[in-house]
Scaffold this motif. Structure first.
Motif, mmCIF file in Angstrom:
data_model
loop_
_atom_site.group_PDB
_atom_site.id
_atom_site.type_symbol
_atom_site.label_atom_id
_atom_site.label_comp_id
_atom_site.label_asym_id
_atom_site.label_seq_id
_atom_site.Cartn_x
_atom_site.Cartn_y
_atom_site.Cartn_z
ATOM 1 N N PHE A 215 0.835 -1.217 0.000
ATOM 2 C CA PHE A 215 0.000 0.000 0.000
ATOM 3 C C PHE A 215 0.865 1.260 0.000
ATOM 4 C CE2 PHE A 215 -3.725 -2.142 2.530
ATOM 5 C CZ PHE A 215 -3.907 -3.033 1.492
ATOM 6 N N ILE A 216 2.030 1.155 0.650
ATOM 7 C CA ILE A 216 2.894 2.340 0.817
ATOM 8 C C ILE A 216 3.323 2.890 -0.542
ATOM 9 C CG2 ILE A 216 5.141 3.093 1.681
ATOM 10 C CD1 ILE A 216 4.797 0.957 3.920
ATOM 11 N N PHE A 217 3.567 1.980 -1.485
ATOM 12 C CA PHE A 217 3.984 2.409 -2.830
ATOM 13 C C PHE A 217 2.803 2.459 -3.801
ATOM 14 C CE2 PHE A 217 7.619 0.317 -0.808
ATOM 15 C CZ PHE A 217 8.489 1.400 -0.767
ATOM 16 N N GLY A 218 1.875 1.546 -3.639
ATOM 17 C CA GLY A 218 0.772 1.441 -4.597
ATOM 18 C C GLY A 218 -0.153 2.641 -4.581
ATOM 19 N N ALA A 219 -0.500 3.123 -3.392
ATOM 20 C CA ALA A 219 -1.467 4.227 -3.316
ATOM 21 C C ALA A 219 -0.906 5.520 -3.919
ATOM 22 C CB ALA A 219 -1.934 4.435 -1.875
ATOM 23 N N PRO A 220 0.322 5.937 -3.562
ATOM 24 C CA PRO A 220 0.844 7.153 -4.209
ATOM 25 C C PRO A 220 1.062 6.981 -5.713
ATOM 26 C CG PRO A 220 2.454 6.257 -2.651
ATOM 27 C CD PRO A 220 1.197 5.483 -2.478
ATOM 28 N N LEU A 221 1.364 5.763 -6.142
ATOM 29 C CA LEU A 221 1.525 5.523 -7.582
ATOM 30 C C LEU A 221 0.188 5.703 -8.313
ATOM 31 C CD1 LEU A 221 3.123 4.678 -10.061
ATOM 32 C CD2 LEU A 221 2.706 2.288 -9.415
ATOM 33 N N ALA A 222 -0.874 5.131 -7.753
ATOM 34 C CA ALA A 222 -2.203 5.295 -8.364
ATOM 35 C C ALA A 222 -2.570 6.772 -8.422
ATOM 36 C CB ALA A 222 -3.245 4.519 -7.561
ATOM 37 N N TYR A 223 -2.276 7.507 -7.346
ATOM 38 C CA TYR A 223 -2.544 8.947 -7.318
ATOM 39 C C TYR A 223 -1.746 9.658 -8.407
ATOM 40 C CZ TYR A 223 -2.879 13.698 -5.508
ATOM 41 O OH TYR A 223 -3.105 15.044 -5.379
ATOM 42 N N ALA A 224 -0.460 9.308 -8.529
ATOM 43 C CA ALA A 224 0.408 9.965 -9.519
ATOM 44 C C ALA A 224 -0.052 9.669 -10.945
ATOM 45 C CB ALA A 224 1.859 9.517 -9.318
ATOM 46 N N LEU A 225 -0.628 8.496 -11.149
ATOM 47 C CA LEU A 225 -1.107 8.114 -12.482
ATOM 48 C C LEU A 225 -2.552 8.544 -12.713
ATOM 49 C CD1 LEU A 225 0.412 4.497 -12.656
ATOM 50 C CD2 LEU A 225 1.073 6.426 -14.112
ATOM 51 N N ASN A 226 -3.173 9.057 -11.658
ATOM 52 C CA ASN A 226 -4.560 9.496 -11.737
ATOM 53 C C ASN A 226 -5.495 8.345 -12.124
ATOM 54 O OD1 ASN A 226 -6.574 11.413 -11.467
ATOM 55 N ND2 ASN A 226 -6.445 12.093 -13.594
ATOM 56 N N ILE A 227 -5.255 7.175 -11.510
ATOM 57 C CA ILE A 227 -6.098 6.000 -11.760
ATOM 58 C C ILE A 227 -6.533 5.405 -10.415
ATOM 59 C CG2 ILE A 227 -5.053 5.505 -14.013
ATOM 60 C CD1 ILE A 227 -3.367 3.354 -12.713
ATOM 61 N N GLY A 228 -7.411 4.413 -10.463
ATOM 62 C CA GLY A 228 -7.959 3.830 -9.240
ATOM 63 C C GLY A 228 -6.972 2.908 -8.531
ATOM 64 N N PHE A 229 -7.279 2.632 -7.271
ATOM 65 C CA PHE A 229 -6.414 1.817 -6.419
ATOM 66 C C PHE A 229 -7.237 0.698 -5.792
ATOM 67 C CE2 PHE A 229 -4.293 1.306 -2.144
ATOM 68 C CZ PHE A 229 -3.167 0.666 -2.638
ATOM 69 N N VAL A 230 -6.731 -0.526 -5.875
ATOM 70 C CA VAL A 230 -7.439 -1.704 -5.352
ATOM 71 C C VAL A 230 -6.583 -2.366 -4.285
ATOM 72 C CG1 VAL A 230 -8.194 -4.042 -5.955
ATOM 73 C CG2 VAL A 230 -8.783 -2.118 -7.446
ATOM 74 N N VAL A 231 -7.208 -2.719 -3.163
ATOM 75 C CA VAL A 231 -6.451 -3.316 -2.058
ATOM 76 C C VAL A 231 -6.654 -4.827 -2.005
ATOM 77 C CG1 VAL A 231 -6.436 -1.216 -0.684
ATOM 78 C CG2 VAL A 231 -8.312 -2.826 -0.383
ATOM 79 N N LEU A 232 -5.558 -5.551 -1.835
ATOM 80 C CA LEU A 232 -5.572 -6.982 -1.535
ATOM 81 C C LEU A 232 -5.234 -7.090 -0.058
ATOM 82 C CD1 LEU A 232 -5.230 -6.855 -4.629
ATOM 83 C CD2 LEU A 232 -3.866 -8.916 -4.485
ATOM 84 N N ARG A 233 -6.174 -7.662 0.734
ATOM 85 C CA ARG A 233 -6.031 -7.580 2.185
ATOM 86 C C ARG A 233 -5.987 -8.935 2.848
ATOM 87 N NH1 ARG A 233 -8.365 -2.932 5.587
ATOM 88 N NH2 ARG A 233 -6.546 -3.771 6.684
ATOM 89 N N LYS A 234 -5.500 -8.946 4.073
ATOM 90 C CA LYS A 234 -5.500 -10.144 4.901
ATOM 91 C C LYS A 234 -6.951 -10.562 5.179
ATOM 92 C CE LYS A 234 -1.038 -10.218 5.145
ATOM 93 N NZ LYS A 234 -0.237 -9.419 6.072
ATOM 94 N N PRO A 235 -7.190 -11.857 5.448
ATOM 95 C CA PRO A 235 -8.571 -12.338 5.621
ATOM 96 C C PRO A 235 -9.337 -11.584 6.709
ATOM 97 C CG PRO A 235 -7.061 -14.176 5.493
ATOM 98 C CD PRO A 235 -6.211 -12.940 5.547
ATOM 99 N N GLY A 236 -10.618 -11.377 6.423
ATOM 100 C CA GLY A 236 -11.511 -10.795 7.418
ATOM 101 C C GLY A 236 -11.500 -9.281 7.478
#
Ligand code: AMP
Length: 171
Positions: A61-82
């Motif tokens: 998330f630390i790199f993915g979220a700012p990258l999505a922001y910089a590219l002006n595109i959406g961000f999807v999270v893959l998370r631990k169960p529950g």
């Protein structure tokens, strides 16, 4: 990239004996280095018609979220169960140290959306393979799996031969 590599700190025997943990916090604490990582990822993908960035909990998330922001595109999270509240798909996987699972919301993508998957580090490739399977289950077209760091001696790429794999720094 040499400067960024020099900032990645080895922590021996964390989280257990025999593991050399690659600590990225010195990279994050250095504003030039952190910005450089995001800028380099952005340059790689800005002209690739990427529609979403997906990232793996939690350091992805630390790199993915700012990258999505910089590219002006959406961000999807893959998370631990529950953790995800809506309907999910789930994949089990093996870590370098233990086993785990990840989940994604079933409505994360429109069918065929072009997606880059981001994580901080590729080790054995188990996490990345589970993530790739999950993205495909959810209907994404996985363009590339991208990492800041690759532990090439663990040969995670061997698990990912069906996919494009990219990393900036290799140990
Ligand atoms: P793997 O499934 O073996 O490729 O492990 C990748 C995941 O575990 C990544 O999300 C990393 O954050 C974490 N990881 C595995 N080995 C290490 C390591 N030596 N140093 C830091 N993180 C690691």
């Amino acid at each position: 990239m040499h400067e960024i590599k020099a900032l990645i700190r080895d922590i021996p025997d964390f989280p257990k004996n025999g593991i050399i943990f690659k600590d990225i916090t010195p990279v994050l604490q250095d504003p030039k280095a952190f910005k450089k990582v995001i800028d380099l990822f952005r340059e790689r993908y800005v002209n690739q018609n990427i529609q979403k960035i997906a990232a793996i909990e939690s350091r992805g998330f630390i790199f993915g979220a700012p990258l999505a922001y910089a590219l002006n595109i959406g961000f999807v999270v893959l998370r631990k169960p529950g953790k995800l509240p809506y309907r999910t798909f789930r994949e089990e996987y093996e870590l370098e140290y233990g086993t785990d699972a990840i989940e994604i919301h079933q409505d994360a993508f429109e069918h065929g959306e072009r997606v880059v998957l981001i994580d901080d580090l590729l080790a054995t490739g188990g996490t990345a393979l589970a993530a790739a399977n999950l993205l495909q289950k959810a209907g994404a077209e996985l363009v590339e799996l991208a990492f800041l760091i690759e532990l090439s001696f663990l040969n995670g790429r061997a698990k990912l031969t069906d996919h494009n794999v990219f990393s900036f720094v290799s140990f």
